[in-house]
Design an enzyme around this catalytic site. Structure first.
Site, PDB file in Angstrom:
ATOM      1  N   SER A 120       0.701  -1.081   0.042  1.00 16.30           N
ATOM      2  CA  SER A 120       0.033  -0.002   0.102  1.00 16.30           C
ATOM      3  C   SER A 120       0.755   1.236  -0.081  1.00 16.30           C
ATOM      4  O   SER A 120       0.383   2.349  -0.171  1.00 16.30           O
ATOM      5  CB  SER A 120      -1.005  -0.123   1.330  1.00 16.30           C
ATOM      6  OG  SER A 120      -0.078   0.145   2.332  1.00 16.30           O
ATOM      7  N   GLY A 122       2.813   2.814  -2.283  1.00 19.37           N
ATOM      8  CA  GLY A 122       2.878   3.416  -3.431  1.00 19.37           C
ATOM      9  C   GLY A 122       1.631   4.039  -3.803  1.00 19.37           C
ATOM     10  O   GLY A 122       1.665   4.484  -5.022  1.00 19.37           O
ATOM     11  N   CYS A 123       0.264   3.717  -3.257  1.00 24.69           N
ATOM     12  CA  CYS A 123      -0.755   4.113  -3.795  1.00 24.69           C
ATOM     13  C   CYS A 123      -1.615   4.934  -2.896  1.00 24.69           C
ATOM     14  O   CYS A 123      -2.809   5.086  -3.224  1.00 24.69           O
ATOM     15  CB  CYS A 123      -1.547   2.800  -4.013  1.00 24.69           C
ATOM     16  SG  CYS A 123      -1.882   1.779  -2.714  1.00 24.69           S
ATOM     17  N   GLY A 124      -0.958   5.524  -1.892  1.00 25.11           N
ATOM     18  CA  GLY A 124      -1.671   6.472  -0.999  1.00 25.11           C
ATOM     19  C   GLY A 124      -2.548   5.973  -0.090  1.00 25.11           C
ATOM     20  O   GLY A 124      -3.629   6.544   0.698  1.00 25.11           O
ATOM     21  N   LEU A 125      -2.461   4.534   0.149  1.00 22.79           N
ATOM     22  CA  LEU A 125      -3.191   3.737   1.028  1.00 22.79           C
ATOM     23  C   LEU A 125      -2.706   3.674   2.496  1.00 22.79           C
ATOM     24  O   LEU A 125      -3.126   3.065   3.259  1.00 22.79           O
ATOM     25  CB  LEU A 125      -3.810   2.628   0.486  1.00 22.79           C
ATOM     26  CG  LEU A 125      -5.005   2.709  -0.723  1.00 22.79           C
ATOM     27  CD1 LEU A 125      -5.394   1.226  -1.276  1.00 22.79           C
ATOM     28  CD2 LEU A 125      -6.031   3.888  -0.235  1.00 22.79           C
TER      29      LEU A 125
END
Length: 278
Positions: A120, A122-125
């Site tokens: 998570s 790298g995806c803003g989560l």
């Protein structure tokens, strides 16, 4: 394995400093008098599960197997201490490594948890994942009766008497278990307030003590993380010598955890369950 400073290994895990001389100091006064005091020990404990490094904690070097069991349960890495098959403690100077062997099911769940966090980033989560860890779904406990007021009478003094390390050196927190007859059965101390409760939970589970009629006591600030640990351990009642936070009270009420604050000079205050409306 964690990267540790290479030092000659001690023959065994060090016990807390019990030297009568302690550490010397000079008083900041015109006379510049000197004295000595025993100080609390502190070491770095590196924990690995089935060879996979998980955490490095600063802890007091006592009751470490209790700590590893309680930490593993309180952090949600295992659902039962029966998932832990073996713990090997190896000293490295001022550090200790703990090699923990757990069941394949527990290890798979631990790796899956790590994979989700890593995936998570790298995806803003990552913030959402962090919130899931900070505010997890936890079991609602069965409703339990409050302890008798008599079991809380003089509790502060009895807690002070049970704290052997604190009497010698100060600078440590404690977590204790008071049984159904009002007697202190266990006391665990540590420089970290979370660590002290982890040690207590580990000791309770390893000794298979029935906690349904007793309660746990913490000498430190009662924050949400301690509520998490108490719920995962199935402790019915938590007594704090320091006032709880608002979120702590909210979570205790939502999860049927009895939460009591024991002030210095006032009657015990029951924050959970919520008092009935007048």
């Amino acid at each position: 394995m964690p990267c540790l400073i290479a030092r000659p290994a001690a023959a065994e895990v060090r016990a807390p400093d019990t030297s009568a001389d302690g550490y010397t100091y000079a008083e900041l006064t015109p006379e510049n008098d000197t004295g000595s005091a025993a100080l609390a020990d502190e070491i770095a404990l590196a924990i690995a599960y089935n060879g996979l490094s998980q955490a490095v904690m600063m802890v007091s070097p006592n009751d470490l197997e209790d700590f590893v069991h309680g930490f593993s349960l309180g952090a949600g890495f295992i659902e039962s201490i029966d998932a832990i098959y073996d713990i090997r403690l190896t000293p490295h100077g001022d550090a200790i490594s703990a090699e923990v062997q757990v069941s394949n099911r527990a290890f798979w769940a631990l790796k899956e948890q790590r994979r989700q966090l890593a995936g998570s980033t790298g995806c803003g989560l990552c913030g959402v994942e962090a919130l899931d860890q900070a505010l997890p779904d936890l079991p609602v406990l069965p409703t339990a009766p409050l302890p008798p007021a008599a079991h809380l009478a003089g509790l502060r003094e009895r807690v002070n008497a049970a704290q052997e390390i604190a009497r010698r050196s100060g600078a440590v927190h404690a977590a204790l278990f008071v049984d159904g007859s009002g007697e202190i059965r266990l006391c665990r101390e540590d420089i970290g307030r979370h660590n002290a409760l982890d040690k207590l939970v580990g000791a309770l589970k390893r000794q298979r003590l029935d906690t349904r009629d007793g309660f746990a006591v913490v000498t430190s600030r009662c924050s949400l993380e301690l509520i998490h640990k108490a719920l995962r351990a199935g402790l019915p009642t938590l007594v704090s010598l320091s006032a709880p936070t608002a979120l702590t009270v909210q979570w205790a009420r939502e999860h049927n955890l009895n939460l009591i604050h024991l002030p210095h000079r006032s009657a015990p205050r029951v924050y959970s369950p919520a008092p009935k409306a007048l």
